[in-house]
Scaffold this active site. Structure first.
Site, PDB file in Angstrom:
ATOM      1  N   PHE A   1       0.883  -1.274  -0.058  1.00  0.00           N
ATOM      2  CA  PHE A   1      -0.005   0.149  -0.057  1.00  0.00           C
ATOM      3  C   PHE A   1       0.760   1.522  -0.088  1.00  0.00           C
ATOM      4  O   PHE A   1       1.759   1.320   0.763  1.00  0.00           O
ATOM      5  CB  PHE A   1      -0.988   0.093   1.219  1.00  0.00           C
ATOM      6  CG  PHE A   1      -1.781   1.295   1.074  1.00  0.00           C
ATOM      7  CD1 PHE A   1      -2.963   1.217   0.256  1.00  0.00           C
ATOM      8  CD2 PHE A   1      -1.553   2.460   2.063  1.00  0.00           C
ATOM      9  CE1 PHE A   1      -3.845   2.316   0.499  1.00  0.00           C
ATOM     10  CE2 PHE A   1      -2.306   3.403   1.832  1.00  0.00           C
ATOM     11  CZ  PHE A   1      -3.501   3.613   1.196  1.00  0.00           C
TER      12      PHE A   1
ATOM     13  N   ASP B   1       9.556   1.975   1.173  1.00  0.00           N
ATOM     14  CA  ASP B   1       8.302   2.720   1.682  1.00  0.00           C
ATOM     15  C   ASP B   1       8.207   2.317   3.355  1.00  0.00           C
ATOM     16  O   ASP B   1       7.708   1.324   3.600  1.00  0.00           O
ATOM     17  CB  ASP B   1       7.275   2.506   1.012  1.00  0.00           C
ATOM     18  CG  ASP B   1       5.802   3.378   1.499  1.00  0.00           C
ATOM     19  OD1 ASP B   1       5.862   3.722   2.651  1.00  0.00           O
ATOM     20  OD2 ASP B   1       4.722   3.199   0.778  1.00  0.00           O
TER      21      ASP B   1
ATOM     22  N   LYS C   1       3.406   8.930   8.315  1.00  0.00           N
ATOM     23  CA  LYS C   1       2.634   8.470   9.600  1.00  0.00           C
ATOM     24  C   LYS C   1       3.413   8.874  10.828  1.00  0.00           C
ATOM     25  O   LYS C   1       2.915  10.125  11.466  1.00  0.00           O
ATOM     26  CB  LYS C   1       2.450   7.178   9.605  1.00  0.00           C
ATOM     27  CG  LYS C   1       1.374   6.570   8.474  1.00  0.00           C
ATOM     28  CD  LYS C   1       0.763   5.249   8.574  1.00  0.00           C
ATOM     29  CE  LYS C   1      -0.422   5.010   7.861  1.00  0.00           C
ATOM     30  NZ  LYS C   1      -0.133   4.541   6.380  1.00  0.00           N
TER      31      LYS C   1
HETATM   32  C1  LIG Z   1      -0.314   4.846   5.044  1.00  0.00           C
HETATM   33  C2  LIG Z   1       0.617   4.428   4.177  1.00  0.00           C
HETATM   34  C3  LIG Z   1       0.665   5.258   3.040  1.00  0.00           C
HETATM   35  C4  LIG Z   1      -0.154   6.458   2.544  1.00  0.00           C
HETATM   36  O1  LIG Z   1      -0.096   7.639   3.558  1.00  0.00           O
HETATM   37  P1  LIG Z   1      -1.077   8.693   3.742  1.00  0.00           P
HETATM   38  O2  LIG Z   1      -0.430   9.530   4.574  1.00  0.00           O
HETATM   39  O3  LIG Z   1      -2.537   8.121   4.021  1.00  0.00           O
HETATM   40  O4  LIG Z   1      -1.265   9.100   2.287  1.00  0.00           O
HETATM   41  C5  LIG Z   1       1.670   4.938   2.142  1.00  0.00           C
HETATM   42  N1  LIG Z   1       2.713   4.046   2.449  1.00  0.00           N
HETATM   43  C6  LIG Z   1       2.322   3.098   3.245  1.00  0.00           C
HETATM   44  C7  LIG Z   1       3.404   1.871   3.651  1.00  0.00           C
HETATM   45  C8  LIG Z   1       1.459   3.103   4.127  1.00  0.00           C
HETATM   46  O5  LIG Z   1       1.136   2.647   5.423  1.00  0.00           O
END
Ligand SMILES: *Cc1c(COP(=O)(O)O)cnc(C)c1O
Length: 388
Positions: free
Chosen positions: A131, A216, A245
């Site tokens: 994600f 990521d 986050k």
């Molecule tokens: C939550 C998340 C995102 C997206 O972050 P947002 O602040 O909601 O745009 C991207 N990559 C990972 C791994 C995430 O957990």
């Protein structure tokens, strides 16, 4: 007056489904709803509230910065912005690099996605189940069909491979590949930890083809796993790392960090943001970094994470527990994760169910031993009530 939950549906777009609660106050790992009921928050705003709710140091830093200098535009810089960039590069401990600040995870990934295009190649090889966000670029890199299908066509030349399979990665990557994008731990999928050797293999595959390795760490970074970054125990040196986050402890901020030669791929005119890297967000993130250091929170995360995993796994209705530190995923014996989350909420605990069989916990890094004991004491009763 009807409750905020009822009023919500008349005034907010229905992108998230109905809210589970209307929350009005928080302290540490605890939150209170509009009726005064108290909950222990084992979700932490989805791995965001690193220092818990209303941490005095964070309140003080944001308040003082806003009283001094709140926003300046990116024609200018501030001490907070420079200090935060330097601090993140020091924590990464992977040599010289450069940072682009954004406001969220998806924006951090947009910056990185654009950066990969500046290699002169376009293909990105990404793992299934990953994600990366909801804007069009980040969505193009996210495999989940239900998220993607309504918005196609998305930016192209993205290839998906099964997560954790180094051979599949090797077959997909070629001299046309701009970057390999992976999460060291897939959070939204329900906490899948990269198998031993996988990220190191990704590094050597990227090197063979002159591709970038982009990790990521939006969910897994900033102390969540008991390390500053989850990849730091996985024998791998990335070219690009994205964060958000936990970075601002609840204040919105994201970062795209590029190391070595990749640091100079984005040049003037290539990218921008109005709010990204503003002094208040940077002051918040600097306070998160310093508090984690000063209060020795990484050790605390490692110790409590292990206790929490062991305690939850002790019930035979839990068939598997995964994760590192305080990013924890568990599988239930039956597809009852929604019932478990509902029973937990009635019992005063906030949990999350990323899939019908999986529960995720990502509490504030400052969650206490007492909070953990309270959940573990209630856990068998919660599973009983969920009908497991
Ligand atoms: C939550 C998340 C995102 C997206 O972050 P947002 O602040 O909601 O745009 C991207 N990559 C990972 C791994 C995430 O957990």
């Amino acid at each position: 007056m009807t409750s905020y939950q009822e009023r919500y549906s008349a005034s907010l777009m229905n992108t998230f489904g109905p809210p589970k609660l209307a929350l009005v106050r928080g302290a540490g790992a605890h939150v209170w709803d509009e009726d005064g009921k108290e909950y222990v928050d084992f979700l932490g705003g989805i791995a965001v509230n690193a220092l818990g709710h209303a941490h005095p140091a964070l309140v003080e830093a944001v308040t003082a910065q806003l009283q001094t200098l709140g926003h300046i535009s990116n024609f200018f810089t501030s001490p907070q912005q420079v200090e935060l960039a330097e601090a993140l590069l020091t924590l990464l401990d992977a040599g010289p690099g450069k940072v682009f600040f954004a406001n969220s995870g998806t924006e951090a990934n947009e910056a990185a996605f654009k950066l990969t295009r500046r290699t002169g190649r376009t293909q990105v090889v990404v793992a299934e189940g990953g994600f990366h966000g909801r804007t069009m670029g980040a969505l193009a890199l996210t495999s989940k069909e239900a998220y993607r299908a309504p918005f196609e066509p998305l930016p192209g030349d993205v290839v998906f491979v099964p997560y954790g399979d180094a051979d599949a990665l090797r077959s997909a990557v070629s001299d046309q590949t701009a970057a390999i994008l992976l999460e060291p731990i897939q959070g939204e999928a329900g906490v899948n930890v990269a198998p031993e050797g996988y990220l190191a293999a990704a590094r050597s595959i990227a090197d063979e083809h002159g591709a970038l390795l982009w990790l990521d760490e939006v969910q897994s970074g900033m102390g969540r796993t008991g390390q500053w970054f989850a990849h730091q125990t996985m024998a791998v040196r990335p070219d690009v790392v994205t964060l958000a986050k936990g970075l601002g402890g609840g204040f919105p901020i994201g970062a795209c960090i590029a190391l070595g030669d990749a640091a100079d791929l984005l040049q003037p005119g290539n990218h921008g943001t109005t709010f990204g890297g503003n002094p208040v967000a940077c002051a918040a993130a600097l306070t998160v970094v310093r508090t984690i250091q000063d209060d020795e929170i990484l050790e605390h995360v490692t110790v409590l994470g292990q206790k929490l995993r062991d305690g939850l796994a002790a019930d035979p209705r839990v068939t598997e527990v995964r994760g590192e530190g305080l990013l924890i995923g568990l599988d239930l014996a039956d597809e009852k994760s929604a019932d478990v989350v509902a029973a937990a909420q009635r019992a005063g605990f906030i949990l999350n169910n990323p899939t019908p069989k999986r529960i995720r916990l990502a509490p504030p890094l400052v969650v206490t031993q007492d909070d953990v004991n309270a959940l573990l004491a209630a856990w068998p009763g919660i599973l009983d009530e969920a009908g497991l």
